[in-house]
Design a protein around this motif. Structure first.
Motif, short mmCIF file in Angstrom:
data_model
loop_
_atom_site.label_atom_id
_atom_site.label_comp_id
_atom_site.label_asym_id
_atom_site.label_seq_id
_atom_site.Cartn_x
_atom_site.Cartn_y
_atom_site.Cartn_z
N GLU A 118 -2.84 -8.96 9.49
CA GLU A 118 -1.61 -7.97 9.27
C GLU A 118 -0.72 -8.57 8.11
O GLU A 118 -0.40 -7.84 7.27
N LYS A 119 -0.56 -9.85 8.15
CA LYS A 119 0.45 -10.12 7.13
C LYS A 119 -0.38 -10.54 5.80
O LYS A 119 0.10 -10.30 4.61
N ALA A 120 -1.58 -10.88 5.65
CA ALA A 120 -2.62 -11.03 4.70
C ALA A 120 -2.57 -9.71 3.92
O ALA A 120 -2.37 -9.64 2.75
N GLN A 121 -2.77 -8.67 4.89
CA GLN A 121 -3.11 -7.25 4.11
C GLN A 121 -1.47 -6.91 3.58
O GLN A 121 -1.70 -6.21 2.40
N SER A 122 -0.55 -7.08 4.24
CA SER A 122 0.79 -6.58 3.55
C SER A 122 1.03 -7.15 2.21
O SER A 122 1.81 -6.84 1.14
N VAL A 123 0.48 -8.64 2.16
CA VAL A 123 0.94 -9.09 0.85
C VAL A 123 -0.24 -8.99 -0.08
O VAL A 123 -0.07 -8.55 -1.42
N MET A 124 -1.49 -9.00 0.12
CA MET A 124 -2.51 -9.13 -0.66
C MET A 124 -2.85 -7.71 -1.45
O MET A 124 -3.04 -7.38 -2.46
N LYS A 125 -2.37 -6.70 -0.53
CA LYS A 125 -2.64 -5.22 -1.08
C LYS A 125 -1.50 -5.03 -2.34
O LYS A 125 -1.81 -4.46 -3.18
N GLU A 126 -0.44 -5.74 -1.98
CA GLU A 126 0.48 -5.45 -3.07
C GLU A 126 -0.02 -6.14 -4.33
O GLU A 126 0.17 -5.89 -5.40
N LEU A 127 -0.21 -7.61 -4.06
CA LEU A 127 -0.61 -8.33 -5.30
C LEU A 127 -1.85 -7.90 -6.15
O LEU A 127 -1.94 -8.36 -7.28
N MET A 128 -2.75 -7.33 -5.31
CA MET A 128 -4.03 -6.74 -6.01
C MET A 128 -3.73 -5.76 -7.17
O MET A 128 -4.53 -5.48 -8.06
N GLN A 129 -2.54 -5.39 -7.47
CA GLN A 129 -2.38 -4.31 -8.29
C GLN A 129 -2.03 -4.99 -9.79
O GLN A 129 -2.16 -4.31 -10.71
N TYR A 130 -2.09 -6.40 -9.59
CA TYR A 130 -1.80 -7.31 -10.87
C TYR A 130 -3.36 -7.77 -11.04
O TYR A 130 -3.39 -8.60 -12.10
N VAL A 131 -4.30 -7.78 -10.23
CA VAL A 131 -5.32 -8.53 -10.43
C VAL A 131 -6.42 -7.81 -11.30
O VAL A 131 -6.84 -6.72 -11.23
N ASP A 132 -7.29 -8.58 -12.44
CA ASP A 132 -8.20 -7.96 -13.33
C ASP A 132 -9.46 -8.26 -12.70
O ASP A 132 -10.42 -7.58 -13.01
N ILE B 151 -13.04 -1.57 -3.44
CA ILE B 151 -11.86 -2.37 -4.13
C ILE B 151 -11.40 -1.57 -5.39
O ILE B 151 -10.29 -1.34 -5.86
N GLN B 152 -12.64 -1.12 -6.52
CA GLN B 152 -12.22 -0.77 -7.68
C GLN B 152 -11.71 0.72 -7.64
O GLN B 152 -10.85 0.99 -8.50
N GLU B 153 -12.02 1.30 -6.61
CA GLU B 153 -11.07 2.80 -6.31
C GLU B 153 -9.72 2.48 -5.93
O GLU B 153 -9.14 3.23 -6.46
N LEU B 154 -9.49 1.54 -5.27
CA LEU B 154 -8.06 1.37 -4.68
C LEU B 154 -7.21 0.62 -5.49
O LEU B 154 -6.13 1.05 -5.85
N TYR B 155 -7.90 0.10 -6.60
CA TYR B 155 -7.09 -0.89 -7.31
C TYR B 155 -7.89 -0.67 -8.89
O TYR B 155 -8.75 -1.52 -9.27
N PRO B 156 -7.65 0.46 -9.60
CA PRO B 156 -8.45 0.57 -10.81
C PRO B 156 -8.03 -0.39 -11.97
O PRO B 156 -8.84 -0.41 -12.71
N ASN B 157 -7.11 -1.28 -11.64
CA ASN B 157 -6.80 -2.22 -13.02
C ASN B 157 -8.00 -3.44 -12.53
O ASN B 157 -8.16 -4.14 -13.56
N CYS B 158 -8.57 -3.43 -11.40
CA CYS B 158 -9.65 -4.55 -11.29
C CYS B 158 -11.00 -4.35 -12.01
O CYS B 158 -11.61 -3.33 -11.34
N SER B 159 -11.50 -4.76 -13.18
CA SER B 159 -12.50 -4.28 -13.91
C SER B 159 -13.84 -4.86 -13.41
O SER B 159 -14.69 -4.52 -13.77
N ALA B 160 -13.51 -5.68 -12.40
CA ALA B 160 -14.88 -6.36 -11.95
C ALA B 160 -14.49 -7.08 -10.40
O ALA B 160 -13.57 -7.45 -10.24
N VAL B 161 -15.73 -7.07 -9.73
CA VAL B 161 -15.70 -7.50 -8.34
C VAL B 161 -16.99 -8.36 -8.16
O VAL B 161 -18.10 -7.97 -8.40
#
Length: 341
Positions: free
Chosen positions: A177-191, A230-240
């Protein structure tokens, strides 16, 4: 022009029991140093890249030893903060056959955990930097370190610095729960994102893996779907990228990698390995992936190189992957025909 890579995280004192002994029965430990982001920095320096490590180490002989270990392998240590109470420790108990490898953390109250987010002047620390790497381990260390990561990512976002994240979920450090609350927010900055095994669901709530480590590769289709999501939820993430494994024992298994870029899946051949020490392979994968990006490897070469570096780490003691580019290329299988649409 060479690119500058910075990794942000914690290096710890690693105490390993000798000869497969349990912690409760040993009367001595083998000491070394390691931690996710420091491992990645050493991998990059070993591969000839310009890599710096950002952290906070106590100003005492143990902190000095960790600092010197990084310098020994060519990591830029000029941006490490000094001070604080102690260096974190982790105890390592090597598994064998049906007994899994075990890790016990003693890192509460470490110099980094006790650091204030304001101590990290990201304008200065990220000067001249092209790529910023962190893993899910770092924001799990403490609330202040979580804020420091957030501040760093915002600076990267506004200054055109590429952000690479290995989701790297650690159940011993925080809840899903804690991991998701933090990482879902941080993922908006991840390429670029690396997600392995339970990382998908534990950190992002995306189902890709059912928890059966004996049949990870067999679940390749759900991994593909999870990577797309992941790419659908975070379009800034160009590769996984992902590592898939079929682990038969603590030492024997099959390993392969997948890379999703521009709508294409690039899949490595499968490596069947007998591991000497199953620690740091994910960090070796991340380091090799960043190296491939810095040197503009084709997507197929990138994933083949990264998984080869990862499995080579299984044959090397301690946390750091000390394999050169030449060694990795010599062992590397090629999957040029394994491009999936």
């Amino acid at each position: 022009m060479a690119k500058k890579v910075i990794t942000f995280g914690e290096i710890m004192l690693r105490l390993k029991t000798p000869d497969h002994l349990r912690i409760v029965q040993t009367d001595g430990f083998e000491a070394s140093y390691g931690g996710a982001e420091s491992n990645v920095a050493v991998s990059l320096a070993t591969l000839g890249d310009d890599a710096a490590f950002v952290s906070k180490l106590p100003k005492n002989p143990v902190g000095d030893a960790a600092f010197n270990e990084l310098r020994r392998y060519g990591v830029d240590t000029s941006r490490i903060l000094r001070g604080g109470p102690r260096l974190g420790i982790y105890y390592f108990e090597k598994g064998s056959d049906i007994r899994p490898t075990s890790v016990l953390y003693d890192r509460a109250g470490s110099a980094l955990a006790e650091a204030d987010a304001n101590e990290f002047d990201w304008k200065t620390l990220l000067s001249g930097v092209d790529i910023f790497f962190f893993s899910g381990v770092t924001p799990a260390i403490s609330d202040s370190v979580e804020q420091a990561v957030r501040d760093a990512l915002k600076y990267c976002h506004t200054h055109g610095i590429t952000v690479i994240c290995d989701l790297n979920y650690r159940a011993k450090m925080w809840s899903r729960e804690k991991a998701q609350s933090v990482m879902k927010e941080l993922m908006q900055y991840v390429d670029l994102c690396i997600a392995n095994d339970e990382d998908f669901e534990a950190t992002l709530g995306i189902h890709a893996f059912d928890g059966d480590m004996a049949h990870g590769i067999d679940q390749i289709e759900t991994y593909r779907q999870g990577m797309k999501q992941i790419q659908e939820l975070y379009p800034n993430c160009s590769a996984v990228a992902s590592v898939l494994r079929n682990l038969k024992t603590a030492e024997d298994g099959d390993w392969m990698g997948i890379y999703l870029k521009d709508g294409h899946f690039y899949e490595s051949p499968i490596h069947t390995v007998h591991s000497f020490e199953a620690v740091g392979a994910g960090d070796a994968f991340a380091g090799a992936l960043i190296h491939g990006l810095v040197h503009q490897f084709s997507p197929q070469k990138l994933i083949d190189f990264s998984i080869t570096a990862s499995v080579m780490k299984l044959m090397i003691q301690h946390d750091f992957n000390l394999a050169s580019e030449e060694e990795i290329l010599r062992i590397m299988k090629t999957g040029e025909t394994n491009v999936m649409r």
